[in-house]
Design a protein around this motif. Sequence first.
Motif, PDB file in Angstrom:
ATOM      1  N   LYS A 121      -0.454   6.474 -45.193  1.00 36.40           N
ATOM      2  CA  LYS A 121      -1.398   6.500 -44.069  1.00 36.40           C
ATOM      3  C   LYS A 121      -2.724   7.150 -44.452  1.00 36.40           C
ATOM      4  N   ILE A 122      -2.666   8.218 -45.267  1.00 33.56           N
ATOM      5  CA  ILE A 122      -3.907   8.919 -45.619  1.00 33.56           C
ATOM      6  C   ILE A 122      -4.501   8.420 -46.933  1.00 33.56           C
ATOM      7  N   GLY A 123      -3.836   7.465 -47.565  1.00 34.77           N
ATOM      8  CA  GLY A 123      -4.387   6.854 -48.771  1.00 34.77           C
ATOM      9  C   GLY A 123      -4.283   7.696 -50.019  1.00 34.77           C
ATOM     10  N   VAL A 124      -3.202   8.470 -50.136  1.00 37.36           N
ATOM     11  CA  VAL A 124      -2.965   9.291 -51.331  1.00 37.36           C
ATOM     12  C   VAL A 124      -1.800   8.690 -52.117  1.00 37.36           C
ATOM     13  N   PRO A 125      -1.993   8.357 -53.386  1.00 34.08           N
ATOM     14  CA  PRO A 125      -0.890   7.809 -54.193  1.00 34.08           C
ATOM     15  C   PRO A 125       0.272   8.797 -54.295  1.00 34.08           C
ATOM     16  N   ILE A 126       1.474   8.303 -54.133  1.00 39.13           N
ATOM     17  CA  ILE A 126       2.643   9.186 -54.147  1.00 39.13           C
ATOM     18  C   ILE A 126       3.021   9.555 -55.573  1.00 39.13           C
ATOM     19  N   LYS A 127       3.258  10.844 -55.782  1.00 34.06           N
ATOM     20  CA  LYS A 127       3.719  11.348 -57.073  1.00 34.06           C
ATOM     21  C   LYS A 127       5.166  11.814 -56.990  1.00 34.06           C
ATOM     22  N   VAL A 128       5.505  12.508 -55.896  1.00 33.57           N
ATOM     23  CA  VAL A 128       6.885  12.929 -55.663  1.00 33.57           C
ATOM     24  C   VAL A 128       7.201  12.662 -54.197  1.00 33.57           C
ATOM     25  N   GLU A 129       8.226  11.875 -53.964  1.00 30.49           N
ATOM     26  CA  GLU A 129       8.611  11.605 -52.579  1.00 30.49           C
ATOM     27  C   GLU A 129       9.534  12.727 -52.095  1.00 30.49           C
ATOM     28  N   LEU A 130       9.032  13.503 -51.154  1.00 26.34           N
ATOM     29  CA  LEU A 130       9.799  14.605 -50.547  1.00 26.34           C
ATOM     30  C   LEU A 130       9.677  14.494 -49.035  1.00 26.34           C
ATOM     31  N   PRO A 131      10.645  13.879 -48.378  1.00 29.39           N
ATOM     32  CA  PRO A 131      10.549  13.634 -46.938  1.00 29.39           C
ATOM     33  C   PRO A 131      10.488  14.914 -46.088  1.00 29.39           C
ATOM     34  N   GLY A 132      10.846  16.063 -46.677  1.00 31.14           N
ATOM     35  CA  GLY A 132      10.852  17.304 -45.901  1.00 31.14           C
ATOM     36  C   GLY A 132       9.494  17.965 -45.765  1.00 31.14           C
ATOM     37  N   VAL A 133       8.491  17.527 -46.513  1.00 30.44           N
ATOM     38  CA  VAL A 133       7.173  18.162 -46.450  1.00 30.44           C
ATOM     39  C   VAL A 133       6.573  17.969 -45.059  1.00 30.44           C
ATOM     40  N   GLY A 134       6.202  19.074 -44.429  1.00 33.80           N
ATOM     41  CA  GLY A 134       5.592  19.031 -43.105  1.00 33.80           C
ATOM     42  C   GLY A 134       6.560  18.880 -41.956  1.00 33.80           C
ATOM     43  N   GLU A 135       7.848  18.849 -42.253  1.00 36.64           N
ATOM     44  CA  GLU A 135       8.879  18.689 -41.222  1.00 36.64           C
ATOM     45  C   GLU A 135       9.556  20.036 -40.940  1.00 36.64           C
ATOM     46  N   ASN A 136      10.506  20.019 -40.000  1.00 38.42           N
ATOM     47  CA  ASN A 136      11.354  21.196 -39.700  1.00 38.42           C
ATOM     48  C   ASN A 136      10.553  22.392 -39.183  1.00 38.42           C
ATOM     49  N   VAL A 137       9.415  22.154 -38.553  1.00 40.43           N
ATOM     50  CA  VAL A 137       8.562  23.256 -38.083  1.00 40.43           C
ATOM     51  C   VAL A 137       9.182  23.920 -36.852  1.00 40.43           C
ATOM     52  N   GLN A 138       9.258  25.243 -36.919  1.00 38.67           N
ATOM     53  CA  GLN A 138       9.756  26.059 -35.808  1.00 38.67           C
ATOM     54  C   GLN A 138       8.753  27.176 -35.547  1.00 38.67           C
ATOM     55  N   ASP A 139       8.697  27.623 -34.301  1.00 38.27           N
ATOM     56  CA  ASP A 139       7.768  28.697 -33.960  1.00 38.27           C
ATOM     57  C   ASP A 139       8.322  29.484 -32.786  1.00 38.27           C
ATOM     58  N   HIS A 140       7.901  30.725 -32.679  1.00 34.54           N
ATOM     59  CA  HIS A 140       8.169  31.519 -31.489  1.00 34.54           C
ATOM     60  C   HIS A 140       7.130  31.195 -30.423  1.00 34.54           C
ATOM     61  N   THR A 141       7.557  31.155 -29.182  1.00 34.76           N
ATOM     62  CA  THR A 141       6.664  30.916 -28.049  1.00 34.76           C
ATOM     63  C   THR A 141       6.815  32.071 -27.074  1.00 34.76           C
ATOM     64  N   PHE A 142       5.680  32.576 -26.568  1.00 33.99           N
ATOM     65  CA  PHE A 142       5.776  33.698 -25.630  1.00 33.99           C
ATOM     66  C   PHE A 142       5.143  33.370 -24.282  1.00 33.99           C
ATOM     67  N   ILE A 143       5.617  34.081 -23.274  1.00 32.09           N
ATOM     68  CA  ILE A 143       5.027  34.044 -21.943  1.00 32.09           C
ATOM     69  C   ILE A 143       4.831  35.484 -21.491  1.00 32.09           C
ATOM     70  N   GLY A 144       3.778  35.719 -20.736  1.00 32.20           N
ATOM     71  CA  GLY A 144       3.498  37.077 -20.283  1.00 32.20           C
ATOM     72  C   GLY A 144       3.680  37.243 -18.788  1.00 32.20           C
ATOM     73  N   LEU A 145       4.134  38.434 -18.407  1.00 35.97           N
ATOM     74  CA  LEU A 145       4.124  38.893 -17.019  1.00 35.97           C
ATOM     75  C   LEU A 145       3.285  40.165 -17.000  1.00 35.97           C
ATOM     76  N   SER A 146       2.231  40.199 -16.208  1.00 34.82           N
ATOM     77  CA  SER A 146       1.334  41.357 -16.230  1.00 34.82           C
ATOM     78  C   SER A 146       1.488  42.174 -14.946  1.00 34.82           C
ATOM     79  N   TYR A 147       1.430  43.498 -15.134  1.00 37.72           N
ATOM     80  CA  TYR A 147       1.638  44.424 -14.027  1.00 37.72           C
ATOM     81  C   TYR A 147       0.502  45.433 -13.958  1.00 37.72           C
ATOM     82  N   GLU A 148      -0.032  45.602 -12.750  1.00 36.20           N
ATOM     83  CA  GLU A 148      -1.044  46.636 -12.532  1.00 36.20           C
ATOM     84  C   GLU A 148      -0.330  47.978 -12.410  1.00 36.20           C
ATOM     85  N   LEU A 149      -0.694  48.931 -13.263  1.00 36.26           N
ATOM     86  CA  LEU A 149      -0.010  50.219 -13.301  1.00 36.26           C
ATOM     87  C   LEU A 149      -0.550  51.165 -12.229  1.00 36.26           C
TER      88      LEU A 149
END
Length: 606
Positions: A306-334
């Motif tokens: 798709k990006i027009g780069v000749p393949i040298k090593v085929e590794l299907p895992g590159v750029g896959e399996n991405v995980q991240d933490h997600t946060f939500i906030g609850l704010s309180y006036e002290l």
Amino acid sequence: MVAQLSEIANKSFDYVILGGGTAGLTVAGRLVQNTDKSVLVLEAGEANLDDPKILLGGATWGANFGNPKYDWAFKTTPQKYSNDRELIWNRGKGLGGSSAINFCAWIKPPAADIDAWEELGNPGWNWKAYQKYTMRTEEFTAATEEQLKEYAFTHNIEYRGTSGPLKTTVPLTSLPANKIFLEALQKQGLRLLHDPYGGDVTGCYEASANLDRKTQWMRSYAATAYYLPLKNKPNYTVLTEATVARVLFSEGKPGEDLVATGVEFIHGGKLHKVHAKQEVVITAGALKSPQILELSGIGRRDVLDKIGVPIKVELPGVGENVQDHTFIGLSYELDSKIAHKTADVLRDPEVAKEHARLHVAGDESLYRLGITAFSYFPLQLGSPNATDAIVNEVTKYINDKKKSEKLPPGLAEQYDIQLRILKDKTLPEMELIAVPTYMTFKSAPESGKAYLSVLAVLQHPFSRGVVHAKSKDPLEHPEIDPHLFECSQDLDIFAENFKFARLVANTEPFKSGFVREMDPGPEVQTDEQIKEYLKNFSSTCYHACGSASMLPREKNGVVDSELRVYGTKNLRVADLSIAPLEVAAHTQATVYGIAEQMADILLDSA
């Protein structure tokens, strides 16, 4: 102090390290300390050394986000399961990388999370090694007698590094808001931990932060730890404002592993080349490292076509399996009747200026603040009534995926471990943090008031995202699609974490310590309303991993247990992208540990 282009272009170095962030400077620093081999670091950002916007680490949380001098400010694709929002994924740019703009939290995961990496097929990547390498990084300074009078900042010296280049300590003094938060957590069944840095993090505690008491509580980060003390070594060369374009390889025989011989990079708008005699190490982080691999011809065939780069090593895992933490906030006036110390007053530029002056002068200032009240706990404690239903739904989700053969190679084993953690009554699946300032996004803080934000953080998401190059232009940001909440059970677990946060806030002594809940406010009550709040106002916790996973090649691995890219002899990746499973911790310490272990691997093979 950094090099000039003329010292690098068309020259040869034993080691060429691509990225001068947290991992890159750590690897480079250890190599120049322990060998006379030449080491070059290429960093896309500026040096940013002796910069007060970085060094005033305490209470500057997020202050440099969005500033292109310090932040890549990556943007995700619209998130289908989060009301089509595009999220900003901030990442450090410049020497020190994200360690220069992060929130200075020094947190370690449970031992079981690290041992899971070894279980997935990576010998030597276990808790014992992790503890060894993270302690090597750290020099911990214990609480003073004055601090101990206010709060029991307990620690076990066996779990703390005492001679590393990175400084950690207990920030400022105990905060009244932290105290009521931790006491409320204990009322809800969490134990107060003596020291969470030995592999057992289930409970609540006061954490350490990357502040250096010897330099008037300034930020301690990769540049101050692994670059500045070593900058005059003749074998240490750093070039900033150098964007990596691709890794170069020799023309070998068909079927042989590739040999990395150099790197092309952009500096001053022009393309240049540098040669590598021994190893090339990619340390550009979970969002840039897979892009560099793809621009170099290593990755998924469909992406490279798709990006027009000749393949040298085929590794299907590159750029896959991405995980991240997600946060939500609850704010309180002290409650204003209590003399709270929070960072809210620093929103006034004149007050911030005065506290910066006090800080530099060595006097007490709010720039000695840290985010230190943390808690990690199992789903069974945070949501005993919903646990069985959630576990059953996750089990069904995994089994359906396995039966339909829709799981990529290696993911079934990861899911089995995640499900085991979810069921475990001793391992954390939920996190709550107390942040002494306003850190929510629905409403706006009011001048002259103090706030405490409670952040709930999703730990081990079952959703998997992707990061891929959009084109062969190295200056174009990669496409980032975390597939947030694609697995609906992630949202279910997240909602239970939110409800437990609110339960803690309405537990004494927290309940008497605040005047009102600002965000999301009393109008958000039902499960449906809570989930809408999560979809509309949650954010990344800046801990993405997995995009170049350390796994067996047949399991969609990108690197082996020596962090060598499959199909190559001397190209390695050493940053959070290699972590095959997310950990229940803020990930700074983990990145240092990965880099320290990489340095030892390189030194052993030199």
